[in-house]
Design an enzyme around this catalytic site. Structure first.
Site, PDB file in Angstrom:
ATOM      1  N   PRO A  16       0.796  -1.225   0.000  1.00 20.91           N
ATOM      2  CA  PRO A  16       0.000   0.000   0.000  1.00 20.91           C
ATOM      3  C   PRO A  16       0.835   1.283   0.000  1.00 20.91           C
ATOM      4  CG  PRO A  16      -0.117  -1.110   2.134  1.00 20.91           C
ATOM      5  CD  PRO A  16       0.554  -2.051   1.173  1.00 20.91           C
ATOM      6  N   ASN A  17       0.312   2.249  -0.720  1.00 22.16           N
ATOM      7  CA  ASN A  17       0.890   3.608  -0.832  1.00 22.16           C
ATOM      8  C   ASN A  17       2.145   3.665  -1.698  1.00 22.16           C
ATOM      9  OD1 ASN A  17      -1.033   5.038   0.846  1.00 22.16           O
ATOM     10  ND2 ASN A  17      -0.164   3.861   2.540  1.00 22.16           N
ATOM     11  N   ARG A  24       5.210  10.843  -2.542  1.00 29.60           N
ATOM     12  CA  ARG A  24       5.028  10.496  -1.129  1.00 29.60           C
ATOM     13  C   ARG A  24       6.328  10.684  -0.346  1.00 29.60           C
ATOM     14  NH1 ARG A  24       4.798   4.365   1.129  1.00 29.60           N
ATOM     15  NH2 ARG A  24       4.371   4.970   3.278  1.00 29.60           N
ATOM     16  N   TYR A  29      11.456   8.498   0.734  1.00 23.83           N
ATOM     17  CA  TYR A  29      11.296   7.452  -0.287  1.00 23.83           C
ATOM     18  C   TYR A  29      11.859   7.829  -1.661  1.00 23.83           C
ATOM     19  CZ  TYR A  29       8.245   5.514   3.284  1.00 23.83           C
ATOM     20  OH  TYR A  29       7.762   5.011   4.466  1.00 23.83           O
ATOM     21  N   ASN A  80       7.771  -5.824  -1.126  1.00 20.75           N
ATOM     22  CA  ASN A  80       7.774  -4.707  -0.189  1.00 20.75           C
ATOM     23  C   ASN A  80       6.343  -4.607   0.322  1.00 20.75           C
ATOM     24  OD1 ASN A  80       7.822  -2.391   1.271  1.00 20.75           O
ATOM     25  ND2 ASN A  80       8.867  -1.144  -0.274  1.00 20.75           N
ATOM     26  N   ALA A  83       3.332  -0.785   4.683  1.00 16.12           N
ATOM     27  CA  ALA A  83       2.847  -0.758   6.076  1.00 16.12           C
ATOM     28  C   ALA A  83       2.418  -2.143   6.566  1.00 16.12           C
ATOM     29  CB  ALA A  83       1.702   0.233   6.199  1.00 16.12           C
ATOM     30  N   HIS A  86       4.481  -4.507   8.971  1.00 12.13           N
ATOM     31  CA  HIS A  86       4.486  -4.423  10.423  1.00 12.13           C
ATOM     32  C   HIS A  86       3.247  -5.039  11.062  1.00 12.13           C
ATOM     33  CE1 HIS A  86       7.618  -1.750   9.155  1.00 12.13           C
ATOM     34  NE2 HIS A  86       6.753  -0.921   8.597  1.00 12.13           N
ATOM     35  N   ASP A  93       1.362 -15.605   6.301  1.00 16.25           N
ATOM     36  CA  ASP A  93       0.850 -16.973   6.107  1.00 16.25           C
ATOM     37  C   ASP A  93       0.829 -17.339   4.627  1.00 16.25           C
ATOM     38  OD1 ASP A  93       0.577 -17.367   8.810  1.00 16.25           O
ATOM     39  OD2 ASP A  93      -1.604 -17.108   8.856  1.00 16.25           O
ATOM     40  N   GLU A 104      12.655  -9.702   1.065  1.00 10.63           N
ATOM     41  CA  GLU A 104      11.908  -8.578   1.647  1.00 10.63           C
ATOM     42  C   GLU A 104      12.675  -7.307   1.295  1.00 10.63           C
ATOM     43  OE1 GLU A 104      11.633  -8.763   5.940  1.00 10.63           O
ATOM     44  OE2 GLU A 104      10.754  -6.747   6.069  1.00 10.63           O
ATOM     45  N   HIS A 106      12.732  -2.897   1.330  1.00  7.31           N
ATOM     46  CA  HIS A 106      12.205  -1.599   1.763  1.00  7.31           C
ATOM     47  C   HIS A 106      13.080  -0.506   1.179  1.00  7.31           C
ATOM     48  CE1 HIS A 106       9.543  -3.608   4.524  1.00  7.31           C
ATOM     49  NE2 HIS A 106      10.576  -4.369   4.857  1.00  7.31           N
ATOM     50  N   LEU A 107      12.449   0.575   0.769  1.00  4.48           N
ATOM     51  CA  LEU A 107      13.223   1.714   0.265  1.00  4.48           C
ATOM     52  C   LEU A 107      14.035   2.336   1.401  1.00  4.48           C
ATOM     53  CD1 LEU A 107      10.053   2.539  -1.449  1.00  4.48           C
ATOM     54  CD2 LEU A 107      12.085   2.908  -2.812  1.00  4.48           C
ATOM     55  N   SER A 108      13.375   2.498   2.551  1.00  4.77           N
ATOM     56  CA  SER A 108      14.036   3.123   3.699  1.00  4.77           C
ATOM     57  C   SER A 108      14.642   2.038   4.591  1.00  4.77           C
ATOM     58  CB  SER A 108      13.011   3.947   4.484  1.00  4.77           C
ATOM     59  OG  SER A 108      12.003   3.098   5.008  1.00  4.77           O
ATOM     60  N   ARG A 113      14.188   3.969  11.839  1.00  9.19           N
ATOM     61  CA  ARG A 113      13.050   4.898  11.879  1.00  9.19           C
ATOM     62  C   ARG A 113      12.252   4.702  13.189  1.00  9.19           C
ATOM     63  NH1 ARG A 113       9.932   4.600   6.387  1.00  9.19           N
ATOM     64  NH2 ARG A 113       8.957   6.448   7.315  1.00  9.19           N
ATOM     65  N   ARG A 117       8.370   0.380  13.172  1.00 11.26           N
ATOM     66  CA  ARG A 117       8.821  -0.132  11.860  1.00 11.26           C
ATOM     67  C   ARG A 117       9.895  -1.206  12.010  1.00 11.26           C
ATOM     68  NH1 ARG A 117       6.260   3.408   8.173  1.00 11.26           N
ATOM     69  NH2 ARG A 117       6.039   5.454   9.114  1.00 11.26           N
TER      70      ARG A 117
HETATM   71  C1  DQA Z   1       8.465   0.873   3.519  1.00  7.20           C
HETATM   72  C2  DQA Z   1       8.629   1.114   5.020  1.00  7.20           C
HETATM   73  C3  DQA Z   1       7.304   0.936   5.735  1.00  7.20           C
HETATM   74  O1  DQA Z   1       7.472   1.136   7.135  1.00  7.20           O
HETATM   75  C4  DQA Z   1       6.286   1.935   5.228  1.00  7.20           C
HETATM   76  O2  DQA Z   1       5.039   1.738   5.846  1.00  7.20           O
HETATM   77  C5  DQA Z   1       6.178   1.917   3.744  1.00  7.20           C
HETATM   78  C6  DQA Z   1       7.378   1.765   2.936  1.00  7.20           C
HETATM   79  C7  DQA Z   1       9.768   1.166   2.745  1.00  7.20           C
HETATM   80  O3  DQA Z   1       9.835   0.756   1.602  1.00  7.20           O
HETATM   81  O4  DQA Z   1      10.677   1.798   3.265  1.00  7.20           O
HETATM   82  O5  DQA Z   1       5.111   2.144   3.188  1.00  7.20           O
HETATM   83  O6  DQA Z   1       8.135  -0.473   3.313  1.00  7.20           O
END
Ligand code: DQA
Length: 151
Positions: A16-17, A24, A29, A80, A83, A86, A93, A104, A106-108, A113, A117
């Site tokens: 999501p997002n 964003r 990001y 990725n 959110a 977490h 599952d 797995e 993540h950009l950040s 953080r 997270r």
């Molecule tokens: C994220 C880190 C997550 O905590 C956050 O909710 C995201 C992006 C990242 O790619 O850094 O939406 O997964």
């Protein structure tokens, strides 16, 4: 999983997002859009001789269904969960259905953080994690996946 000689299939899932990348929180990001990340992934997949599918959803159930559909056919997943990283036992599952490697991503750097997270529902079932490299991390993940699949 596909037979030895057919091209290996990698599924990339964006949670999501992540469709809002570029707009964003660019300080966290970056300014690269999801379309640009996907285009980069497709170019890289070609050079690596991989088949790639990219999928984004803002809905947990859709991500679960996508993983279920891919469980028997894909040779690797790069995910990725954003959110949902977490919180989602459902995504965890679904990933447990896979025999293929899971990266797995993540950009950040989620460990540097907010405290919430630092919890990842998939950290212990992922084969590896790439975090903190921004959009470049996706190509790094794909190259790492190619190596894992071939070894
Ligand atoms: C994220 C880190 C997550 O905590 C956050 O909710 C995201 C992006 C990242 O790619 O850094 O939406 O997964």
């Amino acid at each position: 999983m596909k037979s030895q000689d057919s091209p290996k299939q990698v599924l990339v899932i964006h949670g999501p997002n992540l469709n809002m990348l570029g707009k964003r929180q660019p300080a966290i990001y970056g300014t690269t859009s999801l379309d640009e990340i996907n285009a980069d992934l497709k170019r890289t997949a070609k050079t690596l001789g991989l088949m790639i599918e990219t999928f984004q959803s803002n809905h947990e159930g859709e991500i679960v269904e996508k993983i279920q559909q891919a469980a028997d056919t894909c040779n690797g997943i790069i995910i990725n969960p954003a959110a949902y990283t977490h919180s989602s036992i459902a995504i965890r599952d679904a990933l447990l259905l896979l025999k293929a490697p899971i990266i797995e991503i993540h950009l950040s750097n989620i460990d540097s953080r907010e405290a919430f997270r630092r919890t990842s529902m998939i950290a212990d079932i992922a084969t590896a994690r790439i975090a903190g490299f921004g959009p470049r991390g996706y190509v790094m993940a794909l190259k790492a996946m190619a190596e894992m699949i071939s070894s």
